[in-house]
Write a protein that holds these residues in place. Structure first.
Motif, short mmCIF file in Angstrom:
data_model
loop_
_atom_site.label_atom_id
_atom_site.label_comp_id
_atom_site.label_asym_id
_atom_site.label_seq_id
_atom_site.Cartn_x
_atom_site.Cartn_y
_atom_site.Cartn_z
N ARG A 60 0.82 -1.20 0.00
CA ARG A 60 0.00 0.00 0.00
C ARG A 60 0.86 1.25 0.00
O ARG A 60 0.55 2.24 -0.68
CB ARG A 60 -0.91 -0.01 1.24
N TRP A 61 1.96 1.25 0.73
CA TRP A 61 2.83 2.41 0.81
C TRP A 61 3.48 2.71 -0.54
O TRP A 61 3.65 3.87 -0.91
CB TRP A 61 3.90 2.20 1.88
N ARG A 62 3.86 1.68 -1.26
CA ARG A 62 4.45 1.90 -2.58
C ARG A 62 3.41 2.44 -3.56
O ARG A 62 3.73 3.28 -4.41
CB ARG A 62 5.08 0.61 -3.11
N GLN A 63 2.20 1.95 -3.46
CA GLN A 63 1.14 2.50 -4.31
C GLN A 63 0.92 3.98 -4.02
O GLN A 63 0.75 4.79 -4.95
CB GLN A 63 -0.16 1.72 -4.06
N VAL A 64 0.95 4.35 -2.75
CA VAL A 64 0.81 5.75 -2.37
C VAL A 64 1.98 6.56 -2.92
O VAL A 64 1.79 7.68 -3.42
CB VAL A 64 0.72 5.89 -0.84
N ALA A 65 3.21 6.00 -2.86
CA ALA A 65 4.39 6.69 -3.38
C ALA A 65 4.26 6.92 -4.88
O ALA A 65 4.59 8.00 -5.40
CB ALA A 65 5.65 5.89 -3.07
N GLY A 66 3.76 5.90 -5.60
CA GLY A 66 3.59 6.04 -7.05
C GLY A 66 2.55 7.08 -7.39
O GLY A 66 2.77 7.93 -8.29
N MET A 67 1.42 7.06 -6.70
CA MET A 67 0.36 8.04 -6.98
C MET A 67 0.81 9.44 -6.59
O MET A 67 0.51 10.42 -7.30
CB MET A 67 -0.91 7.64 -6.22
N THR A 68 1.54 9.56 -5.49
CA THR A 68 2.05 10.87 -5.07
C THR A 68 3.01 11.44 -6.11
O THR A 68 2.96 12.64 -6.42
CB THR A 68 2.76 10.75 -3.71
N THR A 69 3.87 10.58 -6.64
CA THR A 69 4.80 11.02 -7.68
C THR A 69 4.05 11.55 -8.89
O THR A 69 4.35 12.62 -9.42
CB THR A 69 5.72 9.86 -8.10
N LEU A 70 3.05 10.81 -9.32
CA LEU A 70 2.27 11.20 -10.49
C LEU A 70 1.55 12.53 -10.25
O LEU A 70 1.58 13.43 -11.10
CB LEU A 70 1.26 10.10 -10.82
N VAL A 71 0.96 12.70 -9.10
CA VAL A 71 0.22 13.92 -8.78
C VAL A 71 1.18 15.11 -8.68
O VAL A 71 0.88 16.20 -9.19
CB VAL A 71 -0.58 13.74 -7.47
N LEU A 72 2.32 14.93 -8.03
CA LEU A 72 3.27 16.02 -7.88
C LEU A 72 3.80 16.50 -9.23
O LEU A 72 3.95 17.71 -9.46
CB LEU A 72 4.44 15.59 -6.99
N VAL A 73 4.09 15.56 -10.12
CA VAL A 73 4.60 15.93 -11.44
C VAL A 73 3.56 16.74 -12.21
O VAL A 73 3.87 17.78 -12.80
CB VAL A 73 5.00 14.67 -12.23
N LEU A 74 2.30 16.29 -12.20
CA LEU A 74 1.25 17.00 -12.92
C LEU A 74 0.94 18.35 -12.27
O LEU A 74 0.71 19.34 -12.98
CB LEU A 74 0.00 16.14 -12.99
N ALA A 75 0.96 18.41 -10.95
CA ALA A 75 0.70 19.67 -10.27
C ALA A 75 1.80 20.68 -10.56
O ALA A 75 1.53 21.87 -10.79
CB ALA A 75 0.59 19.43 -8.76
N ALA A 76 3.06 20.23 -10.57
CA ALA A 76 4.17 21.12 -10.88
C ALA A 76 4.07 21.63 -12.31
O ALA A 76 4.36 22.80 -12.59
CB ALA A 76 5.50 20.39 -10.66
N PHE A 77 3.66 20.76 -13.22
CA PHE A 77 3.51 21.18 -14.61
C PHE A 77 2.47 22.30 -14.73
O PHE A 77 2.70 23.30 -15.42
CB PHE A 77 3.10 19.98 -15.46
N LEU A 78 1.35 22.16 -14.05
CA LEU A 78 0.31 23.19 -14.10
C LEU A 78 0.79 24.48 -13.44
O LEU A 78 0.48 25.59 -13.91
CB LEU A 78 -0.96 22.69 -13.43
N PHE A 79 1.56 24.36 -12.37
CA PHE A 79 2.02 25.55 -11.66
C PHE A 79 2.99 26.37 -12.52
O PHE A 79 2.91 27.61 -12.54
CB PHE A 79 2.71 25.12 -10.36
#
Length: 490
Positions: free
Chosen positions: A446-465
């Motif tokens: 579960r922790w690795r899944q959270v790490a993967g989803m967090t990575t994906l969200v952070l990359v997309l959020a940074a792109f929009l910012f």
């Protein structure tokens, strides 16, 4: 299972996902493409070279001529179709053109890169999820987006180089390899015909092929890493050894060289007084004349690129009020703005770049440890131990080798260089973090899944910012300052 859920499972999600990545990439590259009715950064050179080529007045540009043909073709098509019908035009390039005329082909070319990156990821791993994550990350990088929106040439170099890799990997998975290898060789030759450093894409293939034969020899000693790894871990290396030296010389030696030579023929027909070899000498002399790191305010040493310490400002103009707009066609200034700034920065997605650098660095360390242990066992004649990790060795070798062969040669270059020279290496670093992210997302932990989803969200959020700096959207001084995290980014 309900009928609705069955229909959802039957949808071609992978195809829809890749098509969506391409559509978003296309939209971002074409939206407001003619916003700045001027020449931005090196458009001053490349749009001018293309315009003068169309006027039968070729100008020496310090690089091979393929990019000049491509931009010139884009201008010619625009002038004969509604693409170039925009009434807002300028004559800065030597022809009276709309900005879209000399930018649209770059935008189309850049939009093709994320699907090609996804194709490379798929043929490396045969994992659709990895391919989709890699395509999303490629679409979410700022430097690739900026380079696609102006009449610059690095995007063509990257496109042809990555296309060569995709076709090469495709050939390894086909029983009839010839046609794919021919196309791969042509693509690698075209990358070098844009800039000489485009041949770095070919250098990475040579390295991987050589490593494959070394590990095949180690396997025969019964001490090899390939013997103790699962078959999927060495698929790439096993497939590479199906190509012998003759294949390499013909398809990845002669064909790229002939392609490069052919790319000069139209140019030499317009300059018959100068031979092919004389042009190569002139290019070399040109690069020897370029100044050192003090030649341009945005020069940056090669070792700073992975951390993105010094991006390049391509365009900057302030408007002191609504009645003082810069030469743009795009969204109006905010009604409350007393001052707005239009800034285009050639910078990557910071979160993506930093995570990519960390990922490729970790993979490089793991690879060196594995290779070191392997040769130690060979020297001591000890028996192989169990594989200490579940990583696919061939994929890691491919990513690290291509990243290093693109990046490390720049350590020998003492002329002024810029962060966009890292674009080839950045692609393989991007593939590295995408590979890790995909493994986390598909992990039972579960922790690795959270790490993967967090990575994906952070990359997309940074792109929009940071998107306003990629597209040149109006920002208040406070908004611009919030996106300049370091003094070196100014």
């Amino acid at each position: 299972m309900t009928l609705r859920s069955k229909h959802l499972r039957d949808l071609p999600w992978f195809t829809v996902g890749i098509a969506g990545v391409f559509f978003v990439s296309l939209l971002l590259r074409f939206w407001g493409l003619g916003r700045f009715n001027t020449l931005v950064f090196d458009e001053f050179y490349f749009a001018k070279f293309a315009s003068h080529y169309l006027k039968q007045e070729p100008l020496f540009e310090g690089h091979p001529p393929l990019s000049t043909y491509l931009i010139a073709i884009g201008i010619w098509i625009a002038n004969h179709t509604p693409i170039g019908a925009d009434p807002i035009k300028n004559g800065f390039s030597g022809l009276y053109l709309s900005p879209i005329s000399y930018r649209w082909l770059n935008a189309l070319t850049g939009a093709c890169i994320p699907p090609i990156v996804a194709g490379i990821a798929y043929h490396l791993s045969h994992r659709r999820s990895y391919a989709l994550v890699a395509g999303i990350f490629a679409a979410a990088d700022g430097l690739f987006l900026v380079e696609s929106r102006y009449a610059l040439i690095n995007i063509y170099l990257v496109l042809f180089g990555l296309l060569g890799h995709w076709l090469f990997l495709l050939a390894l998975n086909r029983s009839h390899k010839g046609i794919w290898l021919v196309l791969s060789g042509i693509s690698f030759g075209a990358a070098g015909a844009v800039k000489w450093n485009g041949f770095g894409f070919l250098l990475g293939i040579y390295f991987v092929w050589s490593a494959a034969w070394i590990f095949r020899w180690l396997q025969r000693t019964r001490l090899g890493l390939a013997r103790r790894s699962p078959p999927s871990a060495v698929a790439l290396l096993t497939q590479s050894t199906r190509l012998h030296l003759g294949h390499l010389v013909l398809y990845l030696g002669i064909i790229p060289a002939v392609t490069y030579w052919l790319s000069w023929l139209p140019y030499m027909q317009m300059t018959p007084q100068t031979s092919f070899w004389e042009w190569q000498t002139r290019i070399l002399e040109y690069h020897n004349r370029v100044g050192g790191m003090d030649a341009h305010p945005y020069c940056s040493p090669w070792y700073t690129w992975p951390l993105m310490l010094r991006p390049v400002a391509y365009f900057y103009q302030a408007a002191h009020g609504l009645n003082e707009p810069p030469p743009i066609v795009g969204p109006p200034l905010p009604s409350s703005a007393t001052r707005a700034i239009y800034d285009v920065h050639a910078m990557g997605n910071p979160i993506l770049w930093w995570l990519s650098t960390a990922a490729i660095g970790l993979l490089a360390v793991w690879l060196l440890l594995q290779v070191g242990q392997q040769f130690l066992r060979l020297i001591t004649r000890s028996q192989p131990a169990q594989t200490p990790a579940q990583m696919e060795f061939g994929i890691v070798l491919y990513l690290v080798s291509n990243w290093a062969t693109h990046w490390l040669p720049w350590a020998r270059v003492d002329r002024c260089v810029f962060i966009y020279h890292y674009m080839g290496s950045a692609t393989f670093a991007l593939l590295a973090i995408a590979w890790m992210c995909d493994r986390w997302l598909n992990s039972p932990s579960r922790w690795r899944q959270v790490a993967g989803m967090t990575t994906l969200v952070l990359v997309l959020a940074a792109f929009l910012f940071w998107l306003p700096l990629y597209l040149g959207l109006p920002l208040t001084p406070e908004g611009l300052a919030a996106r300049r995290w370091f003094q070196s980014w100014i």
